[in-house]
Write an enzyme that holds these catalytic residues in place. Structure first.
Site, PDB file in Angstrom:
ATOM      1  N   ARG A   1       1.999  -4.706   6.102  1.00 43.01           N
ATOM      2  CA  ARG A   1       1.594  -3.357   6.401  1.00 43.01           C
ATOM      3  C   ARG A   1       0.010  -3.238   6.355  1.00 43.01           C
ATOM      4  O   ARG A   1      -0.584  -3.803   5.767  1.00 43.01           O
ATOM      5  CB  ARG A   1       1.908  -2.357   4.977  1.00 43.01           C
ATOM      6  CG  ARG A   1       1.648  -1.018   5.355  1.00 43.01           C
ATOM      7  CD  ARG A   1       0.688  -0.568   4.134  1.00 43.01           C
ATOM      8  NE  ARG A   1       0.494   0.938   4.378  1.00 43.01           N
ATOM      9  CZ  ARG A   1      -0.391   1.460   3.299  1.00 43.01           C
ATOM     10  NH1 ARG A   1      -0.621   0.803   2.163  1.00 43.01           N
ATOM     11  NH2 ARG A   1      -0.765   2.726   3.623  1.00 43.01           N
TER      12      ARG A   1
ATOM     13  N   ASN B   1       2.228  -5.990   1.154  1.00 42.71           N
ATOM     14  CA  ASN B   1       1.272  -4.688   1.246  1.00 42.71           C
ATOM     15  C   ASN B   1       0.108  -5.237   0.380  1.00 42.71           C
ATOM     16  O   ASN B   1       0.071  -5.215  -0.847  1.00 42.71           O
ATOM     17  CB  ASN B   1       1.783  -3.430   0.752  1.00 42.71           C
ATOM     18  CG  ASN B   1       0.750  -2.484   0.902  1.00 42.71           C
ATOM     19  OD1 ASN B   1      -0.329  -2.923   1.328  1.00 42.71           O
ATOM     20  ND2 ASN B   1       1.405  -1.352   0.807  1.00 42.71           N
TER      21      ASN B   1
ATOM     22  N   ARG C   1       2.798  16.858 -11.140  1.00 42.24           N
ATOM     23  CA  ARG C   1       3.521  17.410 -12.396  1.00 42.24           C
ATOM     24  C   ARG C   1       2.854  17.796 -13.561  1.00 42.24           C
ATOM     25  O   ARG C   1       3.411  18.891 -14.174  1.00 42.24           O
ATOM     26  CB  ARG C   1       4.194  15.953 -12.981  1.00 42.24           C
ATOM     27  CG  ARG C   1       5.357  15.450 -11.877  1.00 42.24           C
ATOM     28  CD  ARG C   1       5.652  13.894 -12.243  1.00 42.24           C
ATOM     29  NE  ARG C   1       4.653  12.945 -12.022  1.00 42.24           N
ATOM     30  CZ  ARG C   1       4.756  11.934 -12.402  1.00 42.24           C
ATOM     31  NH1 ARG C   1       5.911  11.090 -12.654  1.00 42.24           N
ATOM     32  NH2 ARG C   1       3.635  10.712 -12.120  1.00 42.24           N
TER      33      ARG C   1
ATOM     34  N   GLY D   1       2.482  13.257  -1.410  1.00 44.51           N
ATOM     35  CA  GLY D   1       2.155  12.509  -2.530  1.00 44.51           C
ATOM     36  C   GLY D   1       0.746  12.748  -2.994  1.00 44.51           C
ATOM     37  O   GLY D   1       0.290  13.685  -2.736  1.00 44.51           O
TER      38      GLY D   1
ATOM     39  N   LYS E   1       1.506  -6.000  -3.157  1.00 45.98           N
ATOM     40  CA  LYS E   1       3.028  -5.469  -3.528  1.00 45.98           C
ATOM     41  C   LYS E   1       3.966  -6.202  -2.445  1.00 45.98           C
ATOM     42  O   LYS E   1       3.533  -6.204  -1.273  1.00 45.98           O
ATOM     43  CB  LYS E   1       2.918  -3.781  -3.252  1.00 45.98           C
ATOM     44  CG  LYS E   1       2.134  -3.383  -4.161  1.00 45.98           C
ATOM     45  CD  LYS E   1       2.177  -1.804  -3.970  1.00 45.98           C
ATOM     46  CE  LYS E   1       1.311  -0.970  -4.993  1.00 45.98           C
ATOM     47  NZ  LYS E   1       1.444   0.380  -4.412  1.00 45.98           N
TER      48      LYS E   1
ATOM     49  N   HIS F   1       0.295   7.490   7.310  1.00 46.56           N
ATOM     50  CA  HIS F   1       1.726   7.527   7.090  1.00 46.56           C
ATOM     51  C   HIS F   1       2.600   7.325   8.204  1.00 46.56           C
ATOM     52  O   HIS F   1       3.836   7.925   8.138  1.00 46.56           O
ATOM     53  CB  HIS F   1       1.900   8.937   6.322  1.00 46.56           C
ATOM     54  CG  HIS F   1       0.960   8.983   5.129  1.00 46.56           C
ATOM     55  ND1 HIS F   1       0.624  10.174   4.722  1.00 46.56           N
ATOM     56  CD2 HIS F   1       0.685   8.118   3.995  1.00 46.56           C
ATOM     57  CE1 HIS F   1      -0.209  10.194   3.610  1.00 46.56           C
ATOM     58  NE2 HIS F   1      -0.093   8.717   3.262  1.00 46.56           N
TER      59      HIS F   1
ATOM     60  N   GLU G   1       9.099   2.975   3.301  1.00 47.62           N
ATOM     61  CA  GLU G   1       8.158   2.228   4.347  1.00 47.62           C
ATOM     62  C   GLU G   1       8.252   0.786   4.486  1.00 47.62           C
ATOM     63  O   GLU G   1       8.266   0.012   5.291  1.00 47.62           O
ATOM     64  CB  GLU G   1       6.688   2.565   3.995  1.00 47.62           C
ATOM     65  CG  GLU G   1       6.330   4.068   3.968  1.00 47.62           C
ATOM     66  CD  GLU G   1       5.096   4.477   3.388  1.00 47.62           C
ATOM     67  OE1 GLU G   1       4.044   4.301   4.159  1.00 47.62           O
ATOM     68  OE2 GLU G   1       4.946   5.029   2.335  1.00 47.62           O
TER      69      GLU G   1
END
Length: 398
Positions: free
Chosen positions: A90, A7, A284, A210, A14, A180, A383
């Site tokens: 990706r 990615n 959070r 997310g 990544k 997504h 993914e």
């Protein structure tokens, strides 16, 4: 069969290496801050639980992949990329050029390049990753591109068209694409298998929540509508993105001199959403501040309310819903959000069990109450595995 999933972003890479015999991850890692003097690279050997890392200046993606290869060599996992059976990439935006994943060739690269105008922050980085990985791996290793947009190419025209001048939209490829897609595809397939329903007969509402968030309506295993549009900006309230809004607000702000034309993109994509409402884009933190911060409470309420509206809309579209699926960082790990979203939806057959929702658990699981007619599931997205599976499928079929 070993497949590497890449990615490549504008300044990062990544990666995950899979053994496709049993789909397990051999190693994972990332290259950060490409083009800066303080670049960082790391690789984790999953079986040995050992991390290999380097701190050095990495000027471009070519050097980034060389550093990645050197970490594989240091870990004794690979000697070079020519040992791989395939590399999956990706790609954020396939435009209207791709209706499925594709084996990389010059024509495919040219089409991805043409679609860069639709994803200027993403596709150029993906292309740099593809070109350099092909150079690093040699000619014998096949490369496959897997698109975030492909899963949504099954939407009917009445769902993806905008009510704008038709010829303009056709000429400039302005339409709803959705994103997504690899995540929505992976979790809906997993859900159907969990529930023992043939995927070709499976109906679901998939919530990928997310920092970026989207909803997808899946009918008989195919995407028939989704909340994101031409770009990932449309739809739900996100960490820093506004989601749905009246476009006239921009004209209003421009006329008042509160906003300049070159500031619009950052205003909508980086300064809005949860961040714009309460100063934090991390759910959070928002939940932690709710009791003593009215704006944090408002942000939470707005976020959940918008999702609830989309659930109702997609329920109307589908007619029959087998499952409501939560995935993504918030979807998987924020029980207060799940409880608020599903509250007062008993009339739709959605009713979650409080204890199951708040239980400390991991993996795919059901959280619906006994009396619910629609299953509510938490399914961790993967993914990278979906890209690896697609890469394997395309290679074997060519």
């Amino acid at each position: 069969m070993k497949i590497l999933v890449l990615n490549s972003g504008s300044s990062s890479i990544k990666f995950q290496l899979f053994n496709m015999k049993d789909n397990h991850v051999i190693a994972s890692g990332l290259i950060e801050k490409i083009g800066e003097s303080n670049s960082y690279a790391k690789l984790k050997d999953i079986a040995k639980d050992i991390i290999y890392e380097k701190n050095l200046a990495i000027k471009d993606h070519h050097e980034g992949l060389e550093v990645m290869t050197s970490l594989f060599v240091a870990s004794n996992i690979l000697h070079d990329l020519s040992e791989l059976d395939g590399i999956g990439h990706r790609i954020v935006h396939g435009g209207e050029s791709f209706t499925e994943s594709a084996l990389v060739n010059n024509e495919v690269i040219a089409k991805i390049e043409q679609n860069s105008i639709l994803a200027p922050l993403h596709n150029p980085g993906h292309l740099a990753g593809i070109r350099n990985a092909m150079q690093e791996s040699g000619e014998k290793v096949p490369h496959v591109v897997v698109f975030d947009t492909v899963f949504h190419q099954t939407m009917p025209e009445y769902a993806y068209r905008y009510a704008l001048p038709y010829e303009l939209c056709k000429r400039l490829h302005i339409r709803r694409y959705g994103f997504h897609g690899t995540s929505h595809h992976y979790v809906t397939k997993t859900a159907a298998k969990m529930l023992g329903i043939e995927y070709e007969k499976f109906n679901a509402i998939s919530l990928h929540l997310g920092n970026g968030a989207s909803v997808c309506a899946v009918s008989n295993g195919k995407s028939v509508d989704t909340s994101m549009g031409l770009s990932p900006l449309e739809g739900l309230i996100m960490g820093t993105r506004s989601g749905d809004m009246d476009p006239a607000i921009i004209t209003y702000l421009l006329n008042l001199g509160e906003l300049k034309a070159d500031e619009i993109d950052a205003f909508l994509n980086k300064k809005s959403g949860l961040l714009g409402i309460c100063g934090s884009n991390d759910m959070r933190e928002v939940v932690a501040k709710m009791e003593h911060d009215e704006r944090a409470h408002l942000a939470f309420e707005m976020f959940c309310y918008r999702i609830k509206k989309y659930i109702g809309a997609y329920y109307a579209v589908l007619g029959r819903v087998d499952a409501l699926i939560f995935t993504g960082g918030i979807g998987e790990n924020a029980p207060y959000s799940r409880e608020k979203i599903c509250g007062d939806l008993a009339h739709l057959g959605i009713n979650i069990d409080h204890k199951l929702n708040f239980a400390k658990a991991s993996g795919a699981r059901c959280i619906d109450a006994d009396k619910a007619s629609i299953k509510t599931l938490i399914i961790p997205t993967n993914e990278e595995l979906e890209i690896a599976l697609e890469t394997k499928r395309v290679i074997e079929n060519n």
